[in-house]
Design a protein around this motif. Structure first.
Motif, PDB file in Angstrom:
ATOM      1  N   GLY A 243       0.821  -1.199   0.000  1.00 16.99           N
ATOM      2  CA  GLY A 243       0.000   0.000   0.000  1.00 16.99           C
ATOM      3  C   GLY A 243       0.848   1.239   0.000  1.00 16.99           C
ATOM      4  N   LEU A 244       0.198   2.367   0.287  1.00 19.66           N
ATOM      5  CA  LEU A 244       0.852   3.665   0.343  1.00 19.66           C
ATOM      6  C   LEU A 244       1.038   4.062   1.802  1.00 19.66           C
ATOM      7  CD1 LEU A 244       1.800   6.324  -0.979  1.00 19.66           C
ATOM      8  CD2 LEU A 244      -0.607   7.065  -0.937  1.00 19.66           C
ATOM      9  N   VAL A 245       2.250   4.449   2.157  1.00 17.65           N
ATOM     10  CA  VAL A 245       2.552   4.832   3.532  1.00 17.65           C
ATOM     11  C   VAL A 245       3.522   6.007   3.511  1.00 17.65           C
ATOM     12  CG1 VAL A 245       4.472   3.199   3.728  1.00 17.65           C
ATOM     13  CG2 VAL A 245       3.245   3.936   5.788  1.00 17.65           C
ATOM     14  N   GLN A 246       3.449   6.842   4.526  1.00 16.31           N
ATOM     15  CA  GLN A 246       4.369   7.963   4.630  1.00 16.31           C
ATOM     16  C   GLN A 246       5.732   7.491   5.151  1.00 16.31           C
ATOM     17  OE1 GLN A 246       2.446  10.975   7.051  1.00 16.31           O
ATOM     18  NE2 GLN A 246       1.672  12.007   5.214  1.00 16.31           N
ATOM     19  N   ALA A 247       6.754   8.222   4.812  1.00 11.42           N
ATOM     20  CA  ALA A 247       8.091   7.920   5.313  1.00 11.42           C
ATOM     21  C   ALA A 247       8.069   7.862   6.847  1.00 11.42           C
ATOM     22  CB  ALA A 247       9.081   8.962   4.837  1.00 11.42           C
ATOM     23  N   GLY A 248       8.762   6.858   7.374  1.00  2.77           N
ATOM     24  CA  GLY A 248       8.760   6.632   8.815  1.00  2.77           C
ATOM     25  C   GLY A 248       7.688   5.675   9.287  1.00  2.77           C
ATOM     26  N   GLY A 249       6.759   5.354   8.412  1.00  2.00           N
ATOM     27  CA  GLY A 249       5.666   4.465   8.769  1.00  2.00           C
ATOM     28  C   GLY A 249       6.041   3.004   8.653  1.00  2.00           C
ATOM     29  N   SER A 250       5.037   2.141   8.869  1.00  2.00           N
ATOM     30  CA  SER A 250       5.249   0.693   8.868  1.00  2.00           C
ATOM     31  C   SER A 250       4.202   0.001   8.012  1.00  2.00           C
ATOM     32  CB  SER A 250       5.156   0.143  10.300  1.00  2.00           C
ATOM     33  OG  SER A 250       6.148   0.688  11.123  1.00  2.00           O
ATOM     34  N   LEU A 251       4.589  -1.148   7.492  1.00  2.00           N
ATOM     35  CA  LEU A 251       3.681  -2.042   6.792  1.00  2.00           C
ATOM     36  C   LEU A 251       4.100  -3.470   7.115  1.00  2.00           C
ATOM     37  CD1 LEU A 251       3.323  -0.641   3.139  1.00  2.00           C
ATOM     38  CD2 LEU A 251       1.511  -0.793   4.859  1.00  2.00           C
ATOM     39  N   ARG A 252       3.140  -4.387   7.082  1.00  2.00           N
ATOM     40  CA  ARG A 252       3.464  -5.796   7.195  1.00  2.00           C
ATOM     41  C   ARG A 252       2.955  -6.522   5.965  1.00  2.00           C
ATOM     42  NH1 ARG A 252       1.745 -10.545  11.488  1.00  2.00           N
ATOM     43  NH2 ARG A 252      -0.256 -10.363  10.381  1.00  2.00           N
ATOM     44  N   LEU A 253       3.877  -7.099   5.237  1.00  2.00           N
ATOM     45  CA  LEU A 253       3.519  -7.896   4.072  1.00  2.00           C
ATOM     46  C   LEU A 253       3.316  -9.347   4.487  1.00  2.00           C
ATOM     47  CD1 LEU A 253       6.056  -6.553   1.414  1.00  2.00           C
ATOM     48  CD2 LEU A 253       3.818  -5.634   2.071  1.00  2.00           C
TER      49      LEU A 253
END
Length: 123
Positions: A10-20
């Motif tokens: 997805g789309l996330v701002q710098a510094g953010g997190s995602l879990r694939l």
């Protein structure tokens, strides 16, 4: 034969997190070493992280993601994960998971690939 399906991009701002997540078909998931790769526009596909079969004791990471990304697996769910923290715009890419029927495959030698999931990090 194993089929791999990635999700969680997805789309996330710098510094953010995602879990694939990468869900695998078949009953022998624990027999496969798993890996994550990524490909940015105009660039070659590159290694991100890898985990050994069974209990996933052995893990490896590209220098560019060490300390920010964590690979893990849940054999009961036939799923491998990539937790991505402190994301940077340079992490923007299509992320692919891969499987190899061996103990540990590191940055190469994978037999099966998913279709990929897009990760976009905005500045």
């Amino acid at each position: 034969q194993v089929k791999l399906v990635e999700s969680g991009g997805g789309l996330v701002q710098a510094g953010g997190s995602l879990r694939l997540s990468c869900a695998a078909s078949g009953r022998t998931f624990s027999s496969y070493a798993m890996g994550w790769f990524r490909q940015a526009p105009g660039k070659e596909r590159e290694f991100v992280a890898a985990i050994s079969w069974s209990g996933g004791i052995t893990k490896g990471y590209a220098d560019s993601v060490k300390g920010r990304f964590t690979i893990s697996r849940d054999n009961a769910k036939n799923t491998v994960y990539l937790q991505m923290n402190s994301l940077k715009p340079g992490d923007t890419a299509v992320y692919y998971c891969a499987a190899a029927l061996q103990r540990y495959s590191g940055d190469g030698g994978y037999d099966y690939w998913g279709q990929g999931t897009q990760v976009t990090v905005s500045s």
